[in-house]
Design a protein around this motif. Sequence first.
Motif, PDB file in Angstrom:
ATOM      1  N   GLY A   1      -2.023  -1.051  10.158  1.00  0.00           N
ATOM      2  CA  GLY A   1      -0.580  -1.264  10.160  1.00  0.00           C
ATOM      3  C   GLY A   1       0.156   0.035  10.434  1.00  0.00           C
ATOM      4  O   GLY A   1      -0.437   1.076  10.736  1.00  0.00           O
ATOM      5  N   VAL A   2       1.497  -0.041  10.339  1.00  0.00           N
ATOM      6  CA  VAL A   2       2.349   1.121  10.564  1.00  0.00           C
ATOM      7  C   VAL A   2       2.636   1.793   9.219  1.00  0.00           C
ATOM      8  O   VAL A   2       3.083   1.137   8.279  1.00  0.00           O
ATOM      9  CB  VAL A   2       3.669   0.712  11.245  1.00  0.00           C
ATOM     10  N   TYR A   3       2.374   3.090   9.150  1.00  0.00           N
ATOM     11  CA  TYR A   3       2.519   3.853   7.915  1.00  0.00           C
ATOM     12  C   TYR A   3       3.507   5.004   8.109  1.00  0.00           C
ATOM     13  O   TYR A   3       3.663   5.531   9.227  1.00  0.00           O
ATOM     14  CB  TYR A   3       1.176   4.452   7.467  1.00  0.00           C
ATOM     15  N   VAL A   4       4.145   5.367   7.008  1.00  0.00           N
ATOM     16  CA  VAL A   4       4.946   6.584   6.938  1.00  0.00           C
ATOM     17  C   VAL A   4       4.171   7.593   6.087  1.00  0.00           C
ATOM     18  O   VAL A   4       3.751   7.265   4.970  1.00  0.00           O
ATOM     19  CB  VAL A   4       6.327   6.321   6.306  1.00  0.00           C
ATOM     20  N   LEU A   5       3.968   8.811   6.609  1.00  0.00           N
ATOM     21  CA  LEU A   5       3.249   9.856   5.878  1.00  0.00           C
ATOM     22  C   LEU A   5       4.137  11.090   5.757  1.00  0.00           C
ATOM     23  O   LEU A   5       4.837  11.460   6.717  1.00  0.00           O
ATOM     24  CB  LEU A   5       1.956  10.231   6.597  1.00  0.00           C
ATOM     25  N   THR A   6       4.132  11.744   4.586  1.00  0.00           N
ATOM     26  CA  THR A   6       4.896  12.960   4.372  1.00  0.00           C
ATOM     27  C   THR A   6       4.030  13.979   3.642  1.00  0.00           C
ATOM     28  O   THR A   6       3.119  13.612   2.885  1.00  0.00           O
ATOM     29  CB  THR A   6       6.164  12.699   3.544  1.00  0.00           C
ATOM     30  N   CYS A   7       4.335  15.262   3.861  1.00  0.00           N
ATOM     31  CA  CYS A   7       3.655  16.318   3.122  1.00  0.00           C
ATOM     32  C   CYS A   7       4.618  17.489   2.936  1.00  0.00           C
ATOM     33  O   CYS A   7       5.303  17.906   3.889  1.00  0.00           O
ATOM     34  CB  CYS A   7       2.408  16.791   3.870  1.00  0.00           C
ATOM     35  N   PHE A   8       4.698  18.004   1.701  1.00  0.00           N
ATOM     36  CA  PHE A   8       5.498  19.182   1.379  1.00  0.00           C
ATOM     37  C   PHE A   8       4.578  20.206   0.720  1.00  0.00           C
ATOM     38  O   PHE A   8       3.836  19.872  -0.211  1.00  0.00           O
ATOM     39  CB  PHE A   8       6.646  18.819   0.436  1.00  0.00           C
TER      40      PHE A   8
ATOM     41  N   THR B   1       3.086  26.148  -7.437  1.00  0.00           N
ATOM     42  CA  THR B   1       3.486  24.911  -8.118  1.00  0.00           C
ATOM     43  C   THR B   1       4.143  25.252  -9.431  1.00  0.00           C
ATOM     44  O   THR B   1       4.058  26.391  -9.924  1.00  0.00           O
ATOM     45  CB  THR B   1       2.270  24.010  -8.391  1.00  0.00           C
ATOM     46  N   MET B   2       4.770  24.250 -10.026  1.00  0.00           N
ATOM     47  CA  MET B   2       5.361  24.384 -11.352  1.00  0.00           C
ATOM     48  C   MET B   2       4.435  23.715 -12.355  1.00  0.00           C
ATOM     49  O   MET B   2       3.603  22.874 -12.002  1.00  0.00           O
ATOM     50  CB  MET B   2       6.758  23.753 -11.379  1.00  0.00           C
ATOM     51  N   SER B   3       4.601  24.077 -13.628  1.00  0.00           N
ATOM     52  CA  SER B   3       3.703  23.549 -14.655  1.00  0.00           C
ATOM     53  C   SER B   3       4.052  22.130 -15.077  1.00  0.00           C
ATOM     54  O   SER B   3       3.224  21.433 -15.658  1.00  0.00           O
ATOM     55  CB  SER B   3       3.730  24.460 -15.890  1.00  0.00           C
ATOM     56  N   ASP B   4       5.274  21.664 -14.790  1.00  0.00           N
ATOM     57  CA  ASP B   4       5.696  20.348 -15.277  1.00  0.00           C
ATOM     58  C   ASP B   4       6.118  19.396 -14.162  1.00  0.00           C
ATOM     59  O   ASP B   4       6.618  18.313 -14.432  1.00  0.00           O
ATOM     60  CB  ASP B   4       6.860  20.507 -16.268  1.00  0.00           C
ATOM     61  N   ALA B   5       5.953  19.781 -12.920  1.00  0.00           N
ATOM     62  CA  ALA B   5       6.343  18.896 -11.815  1.00  0.00           C
ATOM     63  C   ALA B   5       5.573  19.272 -10.561  1.00  0.00           C
ATOM     64  O   ALA B   5       5.232  20.444 -10.358  1.00  0.00           O
ATOM     65  CB  ALA B   5       7.852  18.991 -11.563  1.00  0.00           C
ATOM     66  N   SER B   6       5.318  18.267  -9.731  1.00  0.00           N
ATOM     67  CA  SER B   6       4.608  18.504  -8.477  1.00  0.00           C
ATOM     68  C   SER B   6       5.579  19.028  -7.434  1.00  0.00           C
ATOM     69  O   SER B   6       6.581  18.387  -7.117  1.00  0.00           O
ATOM     70  CB  SER B   6       3.965  17.208  -7.986  1.00  0.00           C
ATOM     71  N   VAL B   7       5.294  20.219  -6.907  1.00  0.00           N
ATOM     72  CA  VAL B   7       6.111  20.794  -5.835  1.00  0.00           C
ATOM     73  C   VAL B   7       5.452  20.542  -4.479  1.00  0.00           C
ATOM     74  O   VAL B   7       6.107  20.187  -3.510  1.00  0.00           O
ATOM     75  CB  VAL B   7       6.327  22.296  -6.072  1.00  0.00           C
ATOM     76  N   SER B   8       4.157  20.724  -4.427  1.00  0.00           N
ATOM     77  CA  SER B   8       3.401  20.407  -3.207  1.00  0.00           C
ATOM     78  C   SER B   8       2.865  18.979  -3.336  1.00  0.00           C
ATOM     79  O   SER B   8       2.160  18.655  -4.298  1.00  0.00           O
ATOM     80  CB  SER B   8       2.247  21.388  -3.025  1.00  0.00           C
ATOM     81  N   THR B   9       3.198  18.122  -2.348  1.00  0.00           N
ATOM     82  CA  THR B   9       2.820  16.708  -2.442  1.00  0.00           C
ATOM     83  C   THR B   9       2.341  16.179  -1.096  1.00  0.00           C
ATOM     84  O   THR B   9       2.706  16.698  -0.031  1.00  0.00           O
ATOM     85  CB  THR B   9       4.003  15.832  -2.916  1.00  0.00           C
ATOM     86  N   PHE B  10       1.566  15.114  -1.170  1.00  0.00           N
ATOM     87  CA  PHE B  10       1.080  14.366  -0.003  1.00  0.00           C
ATOM     88  C   PHE B  10       1.305  12.892  -0.319  1.00  0.00           C
ATOM     89  O   PHE B  10       0.794  12.383  -1.312  1.00  0.00           O
ATOM     90  CB  PHE B  10      -0.402  14.676   0.224  1.00  0.00           C
ATOM     91  N   SER B  11       2.108  12.183   0.525  1.00  0.00           N
ATOM     92  CA  SER B  11       2.502  10.803   0.221  1.00  0.00           C
ATOM     93  C   SER B  11       2.458   9.943   1.482  1.00  0.00           C
ATOM     94  O   SER B  11       2.493  10.453   2.594  1.00  0.00           O
ATOM     95  CB  SER B  11       3.926  10.765  -0.365  1.00  0.00           C
ATOM     96  N   GLY B  12       2.422   8.629   1.281  1.00  0.00           N
ATOM     97  CA  GLY B  12       2.475   7.702   2.399  1.00  0.00           C
ATOM     98  C   GLY B  12       2.602   6.259   1.922  1.00  0.00           C
ATOM     99  O   GLY B  12       2.327   5.952   0.761  1.00  0.00           O
ATOM    100  N   PHE B  13       3.057   5.384   2.820  1.00  0.00           N
ATOM    101  CA  PHE B  13       3.171   3.968   2.475  1.00  0.00           C
ATOM    102  C   PHE B  13       3.126   3.110   3.736  1.00  0.00           C
ATOM    103  O   PHE B  13       3.466   3.568   4.830  1.00  0.00           O
ATOM    104  CB  PHE B  13       4.446   3.675   1.662  1.00  0.00           C
ATOM    105  N   LEU B  14       2.699   1.868   3.555  1.00  0.00           N
ATOM    106  CA  LEU B  14       2.637   0.877   4.637  1.00  0.00           C
ATOM    107  C   LEU B  14       3.982   0.206   4.805  1.00  0.00           C
ATOM    108  O   LEU B  14       4.564  -0.255   3.823  1.00  0.00           O
ATOM    109  CB  LEU B  14       1.567  -0.173   4.311  1.00  0.00           C
ATOM    110  N   LEU B  15       4.491   0.177   6.044  1.00  0.00           N
ATOM    111  CA  LEU B  15       5.761  -0.515   6.295  1.00  0.00           C
ATOM    112  C   LEU B  15       5.583  -2.018   6.265  1.00  0.00           C
ATOM    113  O   LEU B  15       4.522  -2.525   6.624  1.00  0.00           O
ATOM    114  CB  LEU B  15       6.319  -0.096   7.658  1.00  0.00           C
TER     115      LEU B  15
ATOM    116  N   ILE C   1       0.860  -1.178   0.000  1.00  0.00           N
ATOM    117  CA  ILE C   1       0.000   0.000   0.000  1.00  0.00           C
ATOM    118  C   ILE C   1       0.900   1.232   0.000  1.00  0.00           C
ATOM    119  O   ILE C   1       1.740   1.386   0.894  1.00  0.00           O
ATOM    120  CB  ILE C   1      -0.929   0.016   1.226  1.00  0.00           C
ATOM    121  N   TYR C   2       0.764   2.074  -0.981  1.00  0.00           N
ATOM    122  CA  TYR C   2       1.475   3.343  -0.987  1.00  0.00           C
ATOM    123  C   TYR C   2       0.771   4.296  -1.947  1.00  0.00           C
ATOM    124  O   TYR C   2       0.086   3.882  -2.875  1.00  0.00           O
ATOM    125  CB  TYR C   2       2.947   3.177  -1.382  1.00  0.00           C
ATOM    126  N   PHE C   3       0.932   5.605  -1.680  1.00  0.00           N
ATOM    127  CA  PHE C   3       0.311   6.610  -2.539  1.00  0.00           C
ATOM    128  C   PHE C   3       1.171   7.861  -2.539  1.00  0.00           C
ATOM    129  O   PHE C   3       1.960   8.114  -1.610  1.00  0.00           O
ATOM    130  CB  PHE C   3      -1.111   6.947  -2.063  1.00  0.00           C
TER     131      PHE C   3
END
Length: 285
Positions: A203-210, A271-285, A157-159
């Motif tokens: 489960g145990v997840y890692v979450l990040t946000c920029f 944000t930029m037109s060709d890349a994500s600068v602001s992101t929200f991510s996470g995954f299951l360990l 599981i990851y996004f």
Amino acid sequence: MREEKGVIIRTLQEDINNLKIEQASTLHQLSSTLSHLSSTLSQVADLQHEQNALRQELRKEQNQRLTIQEEVNRLKSKGCQCDNSSRNSTLLPHDIQTVKEAITFDLQLEMKQQNDSIMSEMSRMEKDVRDVKAKIRATAMTISGLVSSVSDLQTQIYFSAGTIRDVNKQWKTNEIIVFPHVLANVGGGYDASSGVFTVPKSGVYVLTCFLSTHSSSMYAKLILNGNPVVGITAVTNDVSDVDTGGNAMVSRFQQDDRIWIQFYIGHFLWTMSDASVSTFSGFLL
């Protein structure tokens, strides 16, 4: 800050590769265990076949024993007749009873030895069968554990989601920040229309946000089921300046927990037109 995001993305990729390697190793171990179980089952079949053969041999010996016993009884009966007739005749040998008893003793001794040998062999085989069954049970438990491990490894599981367009709007306090550009969504937990990640499996997840901001500083929060957990701050003091802030957390979540990023103070995301600068991510360990 881009370097920090790059490090986190590389770390996620390395974790995913390590999971794939561990899964391949576990599958190889499972294959080896199944091969061993097949060999063990073949040994059990051979032992059972040999045991059946010994049982047939024992029945055969028992039948022979009955036949010999009948012959002994016949000889005894004949001996008695001979004893009766010997009283009236001197032609029969006087030691026929001795010969009869010697033959009977030899036959009974031979049958006892054969019977003891067969019973000893059957006891040994029964012990071997018990040992093999114990090995089968242990192997079955090992296979069960391996299957469970493989199942856990296969449940990845990851996004990761972001935006590649400037959201040119004035954000409202406590408004959910939606990241519509989905980079990955294995497990289907992230909803790009609402910006909410719903935990698919406990489960145990890692979450990040920029978050990148321009024109003014901003502050946002990571929300779990309506309760703030961590904050994300990006500070800028000039309308032409851009700054990125981020945060990360590791925690155990329960299935169906809802997690999102909620705006608190500030104005615009950059944000930029060709890349994500602001992101929200996470995954299951």
